[in-house]
Motif scaffolding. Structure first.
Motif, short mmCIF file in Angstrom:
data_model
loop_
_atom_site.label_atom_id
_atom_site.label_comp_id
_atom_site.label_asym_id
_atom_site.label_seq_id
_atom_site.Cartn_x
_atom_site.Cartn_y
_atom_site.Cartn_z
N ASP B 222 -13.05 2.94 0.27
CA ASP B 222 -12.42 2.00 1.00
C ASP B 222 -11.62 1.22 -0.06
O ASP B 222 -11.86 0.40 -0.73
N PRO B 223 -10.35 1.52 0.15
CA PRO B 223 -9.32 0.81 -1.02
C PRO B 223 -9.08 -0.64 -0.82
O PRO B 223 -8.89 -1.34 -1.57
N GLY B 224 -9.58 -1.15 0.35
CA GLY B 224 -9.58 -2.60 0.73
C GLY B 224 -10.75 -3.23 -0.17
O GLY B 224 -10.31 -4.22 -0.68
N LEU B 225 -11.71 -2.63 -0.17
CA LEU B 225 -12.93 -2.98 -1.00
C LEU B 225 -12.60 -3.21 -2.48
O LEU B 225 -13.06 -3.79 -3.08
N ALA B 226 -12.01 -1.77 -2.79
CA ALA B 226 -11.75 -1.82 -4.30
C ALA B 226 -10.65 -2.96 -4.75
O ALA B 226 -10.98 -3.48 -5.74
N ARG B 227 -10.01 -3.27 -3.71
CA ARG B 227 -8.96 -4.32 -4.03
C ARG B 227 -9.80 -5.71 -4.49
O ARG B 227 -9.42 -6.43 -5.33
N VAL B 228 -11.02 -5.84 -3.74
CA VAL B 228 -11.63 -7.13 -3.75
C VAL B 228 -12.62 -7.12 -5.05
O VAL B 228 -12.66 -8.06 -5.59
N VAL B 229 -12.95 -5.84 -5.22
CA VAL B 229 -14.15 -5.75 -6.45
C VAL B 229 -13.57 -5.62 -7.67
O VAL B 229 -14.06 -5.95 -8.66
N ALA B 230 -12.51 -4.57 -7.78
CA ALA B 230 -12.09 -4.03 -8.95
C ALA B 230 -11.05 -4.78 -9.82
O ALA B 230 -10.28 -5.51 -9.13
N GLY B 245 -4.03 1.75 -13.31
CA GLY B 245 -3.45 0.47 -13.59
C GLY B 245 -4.29 -0.77 -12.96
O GLY B 245 -5.33 -0.47 -12.33
N PRO B 246 -3.67 -1.87 -13.03
CA PRO B 246 -4.29 -3.38 -12.11
C PRO B 246 -4.39 -2.90 -10.71
O PRO B 246 -3.33 -1.92 -9.98
N THR B 247 -5.43 -3.07 -10.49
CA THR B 247 -5.92 -2.90 -8.77
C THR B 247 -4.60 -3.18 -7.90
O THR B 247 -4.43 -2.32 -7.05
N ARG B 248 -4.07 -4.24 -7.96
CA ARG B 248 -3.06 -4.74 -7.04
C ARG B 248 -1.83 -3.87 -7.01
O ARG B 248 -1.20 -3.65 -6.03
N GLU B 249 -1.35 -3.38 -8.41
CA GLU B 249 -0.41 -2.68 -8.56
C GLU B 249 -0.55 -1.27 -8.15
O GLU B 249 0.44 -0.42 -7.67
N VAL B 250 -1.74 -0.56 -8.33
CA VAL B 250 -2.24 0.60 -8.06
C VAL B 250 -2.37 1.03 -6.67
O VAL B 250 -1.85 2.03 -6.11
N LEU B 251 -3.51 0.05 -5.90
CA LEU B 251 -3.50 0.33 -4.54
C LEU B 251 -2.54 -0.34 -3.72
O LEU B 251 -2.74 -1.14 -3.20
N PRO B 263 -0.07 9.07 6.14
CA PRO B 263 0.50 7.62 6.02
C PRO B 263 -0.51 6.37 6.28
O PRO B 263 -1.47 6.38 6.83
N MET B 264 -0.17 5.48 5.26
CA MET B 264 -1.09 4.24 4.98
C MET B 264 -0.36 3.12 5.03
O MET B 264 0.84 3.08 4.83
N VAL B 265 -0.81 2.05 5.64
CA VAL B 265 -0.11 0.99 6.05
C VAL B 265 -0.87 -0.42 5.61
O VAL B 265 -2.09 -0.55 5.45
N GLU B 266 0.05 -1.28 4.97
CA GLU B 266 -0.49 -2.58 4.07
C GLU B 266 -0.72 -3.66 5.41
O GLU B 266 0.48 -3.80 5.93
N CYS B 267 -1.83 -4.19 5.73
CA CYS B 267 -1.60 -5.17 6.48
C CYS B 267 -2.53 -6.49 5.97
O CYS B 267 -3.82 -6.14 5.44
N ALA B 268 -1.89 -7.52 5.94
CA ALA B 268 -2.45 -8.88 5.12
C ALA B 268 -3.02 -8.07 3.67
O ALA B 268 -2.13 -7.96 3.12
N ASP B 269 -4.15 -8.31 3.53
CA ASP B 269 -4.94 -8.06 2.33
C ASP B 269 -5.40 -6.76 2.32
O ASP B 269 -6.43 -6.48 1.63
N TRP B 270 -5.05 -5.88 3.37
CA TRP B 270 -5.98 -4.54 3.56
C TRP B 270 -5.16 -3.52 3.53
O TRP B 270 -3.89 -3.62 3.65
N LEU B 271 -5.64 -2.46 3.72
CA LEU B 271 -4.93 -1.22 3.66
C LEU B 271 -5.51 -0.22 4.61
O LEU B 271 -6.65 -0.12 4.69
N ALA B 272 -4.83 0.25 5.76
CA ALA B 272 -5.44 1.13 6.80
C ALA B 272 -4.73 2.29 6.97
O ALA B 272 -3.47 2.56 6.81
#
Lengths: 327, 287
Positions: B222-230, B245-251, B263-272
């Motif tokens: 889950d890349p969304g969880l990765a953003r929070v944890v890593a 690289g840094p989580t926010r820049e890589v994911l 195709p992945m979509v960024e929504c708020a603080d998540w990726l879906a």
């Protein structure tokens, strides 16, 4: 330490020993009958040796079974079920037949034992190779491979029996059904006991590593266990102990399977307790079976102890299957 | 720290706590030859990990992200030195030293994707097995059980626990293994599988505590969880590290679209993931 479990096993062993020493046939005017009494000093000595013989072979098989179950991470593994006892029997039959064909005279017991250990190791290598599937040993495939391999080795032994004269063939047939010697050879018995003590001590020294090896391979390795070294030890322990037990008493079934299970039930899963526990449980089972066979008189001599262990151990094996011991 | 394609070669920190150099692994299997009409057996040799080098410093929590079969587990197994066989290559150093796996177990623990135990142990007994390399320490075992919220179930047999609880037992075993290490290294392959969000949060806190002096590397689906944890992320594809690289820049939606080939979509603080003809999953339906 689960001392109650040890006390329980020791109490059952003590009862079995008492039974084996006090019960015996006495010949009189009305033929032979069973008597429950303190025997004469001479008979007492013979029976003590028989008890020691059964206890040592039982302990050896219990340890061999535990080593194989831990090695293959399979609760159904045992020298008999995996065809290793049959392999050892085939090894002994080969040595005996070669001795007859080349007129070597009486084959020394040490040579028979080497044949048994070679046959047991060969069987273990083959069954381990065929039972491997995916990321490890598949329990079902392993047991099936063992059953088939056991049949092949048994057929090979029968084939070899037909190459020798009737007298020797009879001896071989009786030995192949698993028979404790009526008058044990002290040197042979001491050899088996010595090897069992060495193997048991070696396993006990690795008790913590054996516990960790019950985790997945990746977890065990990353916890610091040298799995290759540990499994090498278990392989040779399982094979050599099964081999010497068979060389001494023939292939006695199910003690190596039920002994470790009995120990687990009363002592728990830790190998620090299981190693002595499996030896104690194996000894208890075989001394008890030997005592029971004394009271079964079919008019044609005592039954081989292997027949009794198979009659009692076979249902135990089925019970384990039913209970879902295979994972 | 900037996002780099291919490898984390441009890092400028002091000596990494954990280094993997030219790590590689090939899997061999027998099957029919691709594009061949005959069914003659053919030995396939597939690279699961292609000469990968990386360094992880103390204080980092690194998430490895990527599609199924991209090499996440293989990379973690290589770093844990648990992979064996002819197809395995490369060197692993901890604190600059190439130590044997048995010695490394004092400071480095690993939780595989499918932890297993075939004996009738309780949860506490399994966690205690983690102390094999460092020696018995009941207080460490208690701390590890508390860290994963299993103190109350410590005396239950493992096979009576739920799947998520068993997973937590495996994580606790790893935590107990490195308890007391000055600079611990924790490698976790999908550690949150089957674990409820509350317990995930509890374990994340424990990983954060490890990272104060050591390093944590974990694979996550889950890349969304990765953003929070890593603090740092790696995206893998076909056995190689694509981005690091840094989580926010890589994911980002763009890098993950490349990684998942979807195709992945960024929504708020998540990726879906975008679902054909239906926008995205419910939480992102307005994006």
């Amino acid at each position: 330490m689960n001392s109650r479990g040890f006390v329980l096993l020791a109490a059952v062993l003590f009862l079995a020993v008492l039974l084996r020493i006090l019960i015996g046939p006495v010949s009189g005017d009305e033929g032979t009958r069973l008597v429950f009494a303190v025997p004469s000093a001479e008979i007492f000595g013979l029976r003590v040796m028989s008890v020691a013989s059964a206890a040592v072979v039982g302990a050896t098989l219990g340890l061999s079974g535990l080593a194989l179950q831990t090695l293959l991470r399979n609760p159904l593994a045992s020298p008999f079920v995996l065809g290793i006892s049959s392999g050892a029997g085939f090894g002994v039959a080969c040595v005996l037949v070669l001795g007859y064909l080349f007129a070597w005279g009486r084959v020394p017991w040490a040579t028979e034992t080497l044949g048994a250990v070679f046959g047991a190791s060969l069987a273990l290598l083959i069954v381990s190779r065929f039972g491997r599937g995916g990321d490890g040993h598949n329990p079902i495939t392993l047991v099936l491979a063992g059953v088939i391999l056991g049949s092949i080795f048994s057929a090979g032994s029968v084939l070899l029996e037909h190459l020798v004269p009737h007298g020797l063939r009879g001896d071989l047939l009786s030995w192949m059904s698993g028979r404790l010697p009526e008058i044990p050879n002290a040197t042979h018995l001491a050899t088996v006991a010595g090897l069992a003590v060495i193997a048991g001590t070696s396993l006990a020294r690795s008790a913590r590593a054996l516990d960790v090896s019950m985790l997945s391979d990746d977890e065990a390795r990353s916890s610091g266990v040298n799995l290759a070294q540990l499994r090498g030890k278990l392989f040779w322990t399982g094979g050599i102990l099964a081999g010497v037990a068979v060389a001494y008493a023939g292939p006695i079934g199910f003690v190596g399977l039920v002994g470790p299970h009995l120990a687990r039930r009363v002592l728990g899963p830790h190998h620090a307790l299981l190693v002595p526990g499996a030896a104690l449980a194996g000894a208890t089972l075989l001394v008890a079976a030997d005592a029971v066979r004394q009271v079964i008189d079919l008019g044609s001599g005592r039954l081989p102890v292997g027949v009794l262990t198979a009659l009692a151990g076979g249902p135990a094996f089925l019970w384990l299957l039913r209970r879902g011991a295979i994972r | 720290m900037s996002v780099s394609r291919n490898q984390a070669s441009a890092r400028s920190e002091a000596r990494p706590l954990l280094e993997g150099t030219r790590l590689a692994m090939r899997y061999e299997f027998v099957g029919a030859r691709d594009g061949s009409d005959t069914e003659a057996p053919y030995v396939h040799s597939t690279p699961a990990l292609v000469e990968t080098s990386l360094g992880v410093s103390a204080g980092e929590i690194v998430a490895i992200v990527g599609a199924n079969g991209c090499g996440k587990s293989t990379l973690l197994r290589a770093l844990a030195q648990v992979a064996v066989g002819p197809g395995v290559a490369g060197e692993v150093r901890i604190d600059g030293l190439a130590v044997a796996r048995e010695q490394a177990a004092r400071v480095r623990a690993f939780v595989p994707q499918t932890p297993d135990v075939t004996a009738d142990f309780t949860a506490r007994e399994v966690v205690r097995l983690g102390r094999f390399a460092r020696g018995r320490d009941d207080a460490a075992v208690d701390r590890a059980l508390a860290a994963v919220g299993l103190s109350a179930r410590a005396h239950r047999k493992v096979d009576t626990l739920s799947g998520g609880e068993r997973q937590r037992v495996a994580v606790a075993r790893a935590l107990a293994q490195v308890d007391g290490a000055e600079r611990p290294v924790l490698l976790l392959d999908e550690p949150f599988r089957g674990i409820d969000p509350g317990e995930v949060a509890r374990i994340v806190a424990a990983l954060g505590a490890i990272a104060t002096s050591g390093a944590v590397i974990l694979s996550l689906h889950d890349p969304g969880l990765a953003r929070v944890v890593a603090t740092r992320a790696m995206i893998m594809r076909a056995g190689r590290v694509l981005f690091d690289g840094p989580t926010r820049e890589v994911l980002t939606a763009a890098t993950l679209t490349e990684a998942y080939q979807h195709p992945m979509v960024e929504c708020a603080d998540w990726l879906a993931p975008e679902i054909a003809g239906k926008g995205t999953m419910a939480a992102c339906s307005t994006v």
